[in-house]
Design a protein around this motif. Structure first.
Motif, PDB file in Angstrom:
ATOM      1  N   ASP A  93      56.874 -54.733  36.273  1.00 37.54           N
ATOM      2  CA  ASP A  93      57.834 -55.448  37.113  1.00 37.54           C
ATOM      3  C   ASP A  93      57.655 -55.109  38.590  1.00 37.54           C
ATOM      4  O   ASP A  93      57.819 -55.966  39.441  1.00 37.54           O
ATOM      5  N   TRP A  94      57.379 -53.834  38.843  1.00 41.97           N
ATOM      6  CA  TRP A  94      57.200 -53.426  40.239  1.00 41.97           C
ATOM      7  C   TRP A  94      56.090 -52.382  40.322  1.00 41.97           C
ATOM      8  O   TRP A  94      55.910 -51.589  39.403  1.00 41.97           O
TER       9      TRP A  94
ATOM     10  N   LYS B 145      62.766 -52.449  32.132  1.00 45.84           N
ATOM     11  CA  LYS B 145      61.808 -52.693  33.212  1.00 45.84           C
ATOM     12  C   LYS B 145      60.629 -51.735  33.149  1.00 45.84           C
ATOM     13  O   LYS B 145      60.758 -50.610  32.660  1.00 45.84           O
TER      14      LYS B 145
ATOM     15  N   LYS C 128      60.711 -59.170  42.936  1.00 49.84           N
ATOM     16  CA  LYS C 128      60.077 -59.510  41.675  1.00 49.84           C
ATOM     17  C   LYS C 128      58.573 -59.354  41.837  1.00 49.84           C
ATOM     18  O   LYS C 128      58.042 -59.346  42.943  1.00 49.84           O
ATOM     19  N   VAL C 129      57.894 -59.271  40.718  1.00 47.31           N
ATOM     20  CA  VAL C 129      56.460 -59.021  40.756  1.00 47.31           C
ATOM     21  C   VAL C 129      55.685 -60.098  41.508  1.00 47.31           C
ATOM     22  O   VAL C 129      54.633 -59.877  42.058  1.00 47.31           O
TER      23      VAL C 129
END
Ligand code: GTP
Ligand code: MG
Length: 210
Positions: free
Chosen positions: A7-8, A56, A179-180
């Motif tokens: 996700d990150w 996440k 967001k990615v």
């Protein structure tokens, strides 16, 4: 969902005096390895690890810096873009505890970004304690960061460092609404998310992933 999904991507740096156990904390966390032999980190090294925080996935790009004074100029160039900071001292080295504020100030001076930090007192296994738990707690409170005592040797609380940091990172990242798909974030500072290993920065020593 592909295996490489996350996700990150977050840059984390590990700071603290030489010999406090920064490298061994990371090798325990990433490779379940500990070395009794002290091999000083030269400049910086880095590792990659995916951290699951609830639903996440945070891809941590963790920079292991050299504590030795002679590398200070090099390591400071890696502060830029860090979103998570792990400050480490040794519970059996009073000096390393006294120097933590210097490490914190060096970050404050070099970045205006808001970072997620954690204070770690390492070498909990040792009988020769020189810094009491209450002192670590007080210092952490002063800078509004979580505090944890660990042993890299016994692999005690090592995962917890990253879990606790990860919780705070997740809250911050969600608040930022990143967001990615968003490549670069500069709204409240200079940190960059979701970029593969920063193209302009290469470690001066080996590069490991886990
Ligand atoms: P620099 O790279 O010079 O900044 O040092 P560092 O902070 O990376 O320290 P490193 O991880 O290399 O560890 C230094 C020494 O402390 C090594 O001999 C380790 O075996 C030892 N050490 C690290 N963690 C622990 C621990 O939790 N307990 C004990 N007893 N020894 C530890
Ligand atoms: Mg090291």
């Amino acid at each position: 969902m592909s295996l490489g999904y996350y996700d990150w991507l977050v840059k984390v740096i590990v700071l603290g005096d030489s010999g406090v156990g920064k490298t061994n904390i990371l090798t325990q966390f990433c490779d379940q390895k500990f070395s009794q032999n002290y091999t000083a980190t030269i400049g910086v090294d880095f590792k990659i690890k995916i951290l699951n925080v609830q639903d996440k996935k945070i891809k941590l790009q963790i920079w292991d810096t050299a504590g030795q004074e002679r590398f200070r100029n090099i390591t400071q160039t890696y502060y830029k873009g860090a979103f998570g900071i792990i400050f480490v001292y040794s519970l059996i080295d009073r000096n390393s505890f006294n120097n933590v504020e210097g490490w914190i100030k060096s970050i404050l001076e070099s970045t205006t970004d808001e970072v997620c930090s954690i204070l770690v007192g390492n070498k909990l296994d040792s009988q020769d304690r020189r810094v009491q738990t209450a002192e670590g707690e007080k210092l952490a409170q002063k800078y509004n960061m979580p505090f944890i005592e660990t042993s890299a040797l016994e692999n005690k609380n090592i995962q917890d460092i990253f879990d606790r940091l990860g919780q705070n990172l997740k809250i911050r990242l969600e608040n930022e609404g990143q967001k990615v798909s968003n490549n670069t974030h500069t709204q409240s500072g200079q940190f960059k998310l979701n970029q593969e290993a920063n193209q302009t920065e290469q470690p001066t020593s080996s590069c490991n992933s886990c």
